[in-house]
Enzyme design. Structure first.
Site, PDB file in Angstrom:
ATOM      1  N   ASP A  36     -40.156 -26.645  28.685  1.00  0.00           N
ATOM      2  CA  ASP A  36     -41.196 -27.398  29.404  1.00  0.00           C
ATOM      3  C   ASP A  36     -42.420 -27.637  28.521  1.00  0.00           C
ATOM      4  OD1 ASP A  36     -42.269 -28.731  31.539  1.00  0.00           O
ATOM      5  OD2 ASP A  36     -42.832 -26.942  32.674  1.00  0.00           O
ATOM      6  N   HIS A  53     -40.912 -35.744  24.051  1.00  0.00           N
ATOM      7  CA  HIS A  53     -39.476 -35.507  24.262  1.00  0.00           C
ATOM      8  C   HIS A  53     -38.721 -35.586  22.934  1.00  0.00           C
ATOM      9  CE1 HIS A  53     -40.186 -35.391  28.459  1.00  0.00           C
ATOM     10  NE2 HIS A  53     -40.407 -36.693  28.614  1.00  0.00           N
ATOM     11  N   LEU A 147     -21.593 -19.909  19.001  1.00  0.00           N
ATOM     12  CA  LEU A 147     -22.512 -20.068  20.138  1.00  0.00           C
ATOM     13  C   LEU A 147     -22.053 -21.165  21.098  1.00  0.00           C
ATOM     14  CD1 LEU A 147     -25.656 -19.469  21.112  1.00  0.00           C
ATOM     15  CD2 LEU A 147     -25.989 -21.723  20.152  1.00  0.00           C
TER      16      LEU A 147
HETATM   17  C1  IPE Z   1     -38.263 -28.228  34.737  1.00  0.00           C
HETATM   18  O1  IPE Z   1     -39.429 -28.796  34.266  1.00  0.00           O
HETATM   19  C2  IPE Z   1     -37.094 -29.091  34.361  1.00  0.00           C
HETATM   20  C3  IPE Z   1     -36.768 -29.118  32.948  1.00  0.00           C
HETATM   21  C4  IPE Z   1     -37.327 -28.426  32.008  1.00  0.00           C
HETATM   22  C5  IPE Z   1     -35.657 -29.978  32.597  1.00  0.00           C
HETATM   23  P1  IPE Z   1     -40.334 -29.744  35.176  1.00  0.00           P
HETATM   24  O2  IPE Z   1     -41.465 -30.166  34.329  1.00  0.00           O
HETATM   25  O3  IPE Z   1     -39.516 -30.824  35.763  1.00  0.00           O
HETATM   26  O4  IPE Z   1     -40.793 -28.754  36.334  1.00  0.00           O
HETATM   27  P2  IPE Z   1     -42.027 -28.810  37.327  1.00  0.00           P
HETATM   28  O5  IPE Z   1     -42.043 -30.173  37.944  1.00  0.00           O
HETATM   29  O6  IPE Z   1     -43.259 -28.569  36.507  1.00  0.00           O
HETATM   30  O7  IPE Z   1     -41.784 -27.713  38.296  1.00  0.00           O
HETATM   31  C1  IPE Z   2     -39.960 -30.857  29.746  1.00  0.00           C
HETATM   32  O1  IPE Z   2     -41.210 -31.375  29.472  1.00  0.00           O
HETATM   33  C2  IPE Z   2     -38.862 -31.881  29.616  1.00  0.00           C
HETATM   34  C3  IPE Z   2     -38.289 -32.328  30.873  1.00  0.00           C
HETATM   35  C4  IPE Z   2     -38.573 -31.893  32.053  1.00  0.00           C
HETATM   36  C5  IPE Z   2     -37.272 -33.363  30.783  1.00  0.00           C
HETATM   37  P1  IPE Z   2     -42.034 -32.188  30.552  1.00  0.00           P
HETATM   38  O2  IPE Z   2     -41.668 -33.624  30.446  1.00  0.00           O
HETATM   39  O3  IPE Z   2     -41.863 -31.608  31.886  1.00  0.00           O
HETATM   40  O4  IPE Z   2     -43.515 -31.979  30.026  1.00  0.00           O
HETATM   41  P2  IPE Z   2     -44.779 -31.653  30.902  1.00  0.00           P
HETATM   42  O5  IPE Z   2     -44.462 -30.496  31.767  1.00  0.00           O
HETATM   43  O6  IPE Z   2     -45.083 -32.882  31.686  1.00  0.00           O
HETATM   44  O7  IPE Z   2     -45.848 -31.342  29.906  1.00  0.00           O
HETATM   45 MG    MG Z   3     -42.811 -30.188  32.929  1.00  0.00          MG
END
Ligand code: IPE
Ligand code: IPE
Ligand code: MG
Length: 256
Positions: A36, A53, A147
């Protein structure tokens, strides 16, 4: 031109003395990561979310190699949740192209490293170009014994459990299953994770302290490790810190 990102593997090996003190019995068999913070990492740098990303994809490569090197057997990476479809279409489209991009560049290196690719998620809603790239990687690495790199892609724990319960209900209705025979194993073998042991260690980056619908059944007794670091800046050093901390924990499973 896209740079090959695993070019400095051997260099990374020599520059990581901090992992040398981890006895093999302290290395978790299955590590799951909620990757995240890509968007916030990009925002902090004045970049579009997509740049986060893209950068996060490089972290995936580095951590896969490091997990393999440490002797972790299963690495599950939460790449896209069933709730992530709520994001703007342009971001969803970009995210759906990432597996393809990642595998185009790295599949050969994954094979060279004996990594086995797997996927855990609701396949039916994925675009065909995303699914075919992943399926190709799964097929080409099926014979590998190193792995297991398990991508949680369009994964949602509640959907997973509801589908398991629907399967159980249908089997009872048709007389194939007795309600008294429903136990932990019966449930576990109906989940998308049926071929994997439960995670020993869950890591979440970016400072959020929640599970976001990730492996709710499977994480019942996992050790949890959180860091404020955003996923694109998560390094082998952080990963080793998490593993070292895991080694210091006493897992009691309700016992003494
Ligand atoms: C969780 O992250 C999903 C992934 C890492 C793929 P999100 O960014 O979607 O989660 P919330 O919305 O902060 O809970
Ligand atoms: C995690 O990073 C990747 C996915 C959920 C696909 P985020 O896109 O959720 O990044 P933040 O949380 O908005 O910073
Ligand atoms: Mg996120």
């Amino acid at each position: 031109m896209i740079k090959r990102l695993w070019a400095n593997r051997s260099k990374a090996k020599t520059s990581l003395p901090q992992s040398e003190g981890i006895p093999p019995e302290n290395v978790p068999q299955h590590v799951a990561i909620i990757m995240d913070g890509n968007g916030r990492w990009a925002k902090r740098r004045g970049l579009p979310r997509m740049a986060g990303h893209h950068s996060g994809m490089k972290t995936v490569k580095r951590i896969t190699i490091e997990a393999n090197r440490l002797g972790v057997k299963y690495l599950t990476l939460y790449a896209f949740s069933t709730e992530n479809w709520k994001r703007p279409k342009a971001e969803v489209d970009f995210l759906m192209k990432l597996p393809q991009q990642f595998l185009e560049i790295e599949l050969d290196d994954l094979i060279a490293n004996n990594v086995q690719v797997k996927m855990m998620g609701h396949r039916e809603d994925l675009p065909s170009h995303t699914l075919s790239a992943v399926e190709e990687a799964i097929t080409k690495t099926a014979g590998n014994t190193g792995l297991v790199l398990n991508f949680a892609l369009n994964y949602g724990s509640r959907k997973e459990m509801l589908e398991a319960v629907q399967g159980i209900a249908a089997d009872i209705k048709d007389g194939r299953l007795d309600p008294e025979d429903i136990d932990d194993q019966e449930m576990a073998r109906r989940l998308l994770s049926k071929d994997l042991p439960d995670p020993d260690l869950l890591i979440r980056t970016s400072g959020e302290l929640r599970l976001s619908n990730f492996m709710l059944w499977q994480l019942a007794y996992s050790e949890l490790w959180f860091t404020d670091v955003y996923w694109p800046e998560f390094t082998e050093k952080h990963f080793n810190e998490a593993i070292q901390e895991y080694g210091r924990r006493a897992r009691r499973y309700g016992g003494v």
